[in-house]
Write an enzyme that holds these catalytic residues in place. Structure first.
Site, PDB file in Angstrom:
ATOM      1  N   HIS A  74       4.623  19.088  51.882  1.00 32.36           N
ATOM      2  CA  HIS A  74       3.598  19.270  52.908  1.00 32.36           C
ATOM      3  C   HIS A  74       3.683  20.660  53.529  1.00 32.36           C
ATOM      4  CE1 HIS A  74       2.205  15.115  53.044  1.00 32.36           C
ATOM      5  NE2 HIS A  74       3.466  14.737  52.929  1.00 32.36           N
ATOM      6  N   SER A 132       8.047  10.307  55.759  1.00 31.60           N
ATOM      7  CA  SER A 132       7.339  11.534  55.413  1.00 31.60           C
ATOM      8  C   SER A 132       7.276  12.455  56.631  1.00 31.60           C
ATOM      9  CB  SER A 132       5.920  11.186  54.944  1.00 31.60           C
ATOM     10  OG  SER A 132       5.307  12.326  54.444  1.00 31.60           O
ATOM     11  N   ILE A 159       4.605  15.108  47.745  1.00 35.42           N
ATOM     12  CA  ILE A 159       3.929  16.300  48.275  1.00 35.42           C
ATOM     13  C   ILE A 159       4.907  17.142  49.091  1.00 35.42           C
ATOM     14  CG2 ILE A 159       2.092  17.097  49.846  1.00 35.42           C
ATOM     15  CD1 ILE A 159       0.625  14.457  49.110  1.00 35.42           C
TER      16      ILE A 159
END
Ligand SMILES: Cc1cc2nc3c(=O)[nH]c(=O)nc-3n(C[C@H](O)[C@H](O)[C@H](O)COP(=O)(O)OP(=O)(O)OC[C@H]3O[C@@H](n4cnc5c(N)ncnc54)[C@H](O)[C@@H]3O)c2cc1C
Length: 488
Positions: free
Chosen positions: A54, A343, A52
């Site tokens: 983000h 992340s 992803i």
């Protein structure tokens, strides 16, 4: 030890971080080299994560994570076309299923706005279900972040690497850093399994092993702990029963939670869990992990077609003791870190690369932008995305486009040959898979694996018995031992 090379900068680690840094450095008149211990790039955390990009509402205000996330997301919007990156800008939803969770969403909205994330909005239950009709009907609302998207992480790392090489940088794979030479408190070289590289600057982008690389120079200021995240990937045929974009649950204090998410190629996954472990090489998928992610994902998507699962996998987060990214100068002169990149490290990578290049220029003030930097990578032909007319023209030009090797993903022999022969080309069956998707479909390489092996053998000029799946000793075929009385 033999001297392999001399360089202005040596980047340790060929994940998304190291490759993004190498490309950024290739804009300058510097001799930059990247060394990677594995036989290919992007074989660490970069190959197994949620993929992803983000938006940036999650990280605490003022943290390095927040700053790098938001800038990284913006940069991917620019780099997408330059580097032919495979990105779907789907937007993301953080879904609430109670009044208390709605309050958390309002906190996230506020935090996101302070981080500089644009377009954030709280949607009503009806608006959420209009976007994602298969979600639980207990939804009370969601935080919508339009700037989020999903990418293809290893292809992104390879694009950064190919662009860097196109601009004069050098990459050594199968090249493990075994020591850093420090004299009078300053870095003077890197000892690798292929020889010594003389250099005054080392950028540590060694992922889970960044603490060990730092220790080689005498820097013991941080440690990295592996945190496992497991996933289940579903076949494209059930995409209509799943989600259209990225769906998070409302996070708690320790994790973003198990999400349900589409991929750039139309599959769906559920995961990851978050399990602190000891062993940095433990990539085993566990029954407990699977049970947990299924139970959590069902709270968002009650009807998951579990029979359509095509594979399970696991990635290891490189968690630092501080919880934030460790980016910047070490106390050892000439050593810079891009460490603790959990992340949103994938999203942050191009921004971290910019930051490290800025520090390199501070340390080497004579360095200038180089004339003739080529920002654009030539686009690859993805046969199954062409119109019928263009497919016919491609086959006319090169008959190998007419031989489909991976039937699940419609990958042709021409694309596989190109992936082997391009710069930073594939040398293993999984290397072909990461570059073309051959073997990533429903049969997971059961059908195309032997044919990819044959093509690799032919293109590399080696016997099929020497072709590896991935790491050393992972041969696809063995020579049959002659039976008693049989001729060898
Ligand atoms: C479960 C999970 C989900 C995630 N989801 C997301 C997400 O959705 N979005 C997001 O933005 N981020 C996400 N992340 C984080 C993201 O994947 C990482 O931040 C990123 O991949 C880290 O890249 P890296 O290059 O630092 O590390 P790596 O990819 O691990 O690369 C480090 C490299 O260094 C090499 N190396 C190590 N030691 C040596 C040595 N001695 N000599 C030479 N080479 C060496 C390794 O072989 C490796 O290739 C997730 C991570 C996990 C685990």
């Amino acid at each position: 030890m033999n001297c392999l090379r001399e360089a202005d900068v040596v980047v340790v680690g060929g994940g998304i971080m190291g490759t993004a840094v190498l490309r950024e450095l290739s804009k300058y008149d510097l001799k930059s080299i990247l060394v990677e211990k594995e036989p290919d790039l992007a074989m660490g955390t970069t190959k197994a994560n949620s993929a992803i990009l983000h938006a940036g509402f999650d990280a605490p205000n003022g943290s390095m994570k927040a700053r790098m996330n938001v800038r990284g997301n913006t940069l991917y919007h620019i780099l997408e076309d330059q580097l032919d990156l495979d990105i779907k800008w789907t937007g993301s939803l953080v879904v609430a299923t109670s009044e208390e969770e709605l309050a958390t969403l309002r906190e996230l909205l506020e935090r996101g706005r302070k981080n500089g994330v644009g377009g954030l909005q709280i949607l009503s239950a009806e608006e959420v279900l209009a976007k994602e009709p298969n979600l639980t009907k207990t939804v009370t609302g969601a935080l919508w972040a339009p700037s989020a998207g999903v990418c293809w992480p290893f292809a992104a790392a390879l694009s950064f690497a190919r662009s860097a090489v196109q601009n004069g940088a050098e990459i050594f794979t199968d090249c493990r850093v075994e020591g850093i030479v420090v004299a009078d408190g300053k870095v003077t070289g890197v000892k690798t399994s292929k020889g010594l590289i003389k250099t005054g600057l080392v950028i540590n982008a060694a992922g889970l092993y960044a603490d060990e690389v730092a220790k080689m120079a005498g820097d013991e200021s941080f440690s990295i702990h592996p945190r496992k995240g497991e996933y289940i990937l579903f076949d494209k045929t059930v995409a209509d029963k799943m989600v259209n974009g990225i769906v998070f649950p409302t996070p708690n204090k320790t994790t973003k939670g198990v999400l349900v998410c589409t991929t750039t190629h139309g599959n769906t996954f559920i995961g990851p869990n978050a399990e602190d472990i000891e062993d940095k090489d433990d990539r085993a998928v566990t029954i407990t992990g699977m049970d947990r992610i299924i139970a959590s994902a069902k709270k968002l998507l009650p009807e998951i077609p579990l029979g359509a699962a095509i594979t399970e996998f696991c990635g290891l987060r490189a968690a630092s003791d501080s919880g934030d990214f460790i980016i910047g100068k070490s106390r050892v002169a000439g050593l810079l870190h891009a460490a603790g990149m959990q992340s949103p490290g994938l999203t942050a990578a191009p921004a971290v690369a910019e930051e490290l290049a800025r520090l390199v220029r501070e340390l080497l003030p004579m360095v200038h932008l180089k004339k003739g930097f080529q920002s654009i990578l030539p686009k690859k032909t993805v046969f199954h995305r062409l119109s019928r007319v263009k497919q016919a023209a491609a086959v006319q030009k090169n008959k190998l486009y007419g031989r489909v090797i991976c039937r699940c993903e419609t990958i042709t022999e021409a694309e596989i040959v190109a992936a082997i022969n391009e710069s930073c080309g594939a040398r293993t069956v999984d290397g072909v898979k990461r570059r073309t998707r051959a073997g990533m479909g429903r049969c997971q390489g059961g059908f195309c694996g032997p044919r990819v092996t044959q093509i690799l053998a032919r293109e590399l000029g080696i016997p099929v018995t020497e072709v590896l799946k991935e790491r050393a000793d992972s041969h696809m075929f063995y020579e049959k031992e002659p039976a008693a009385g049989e001729e060898a």
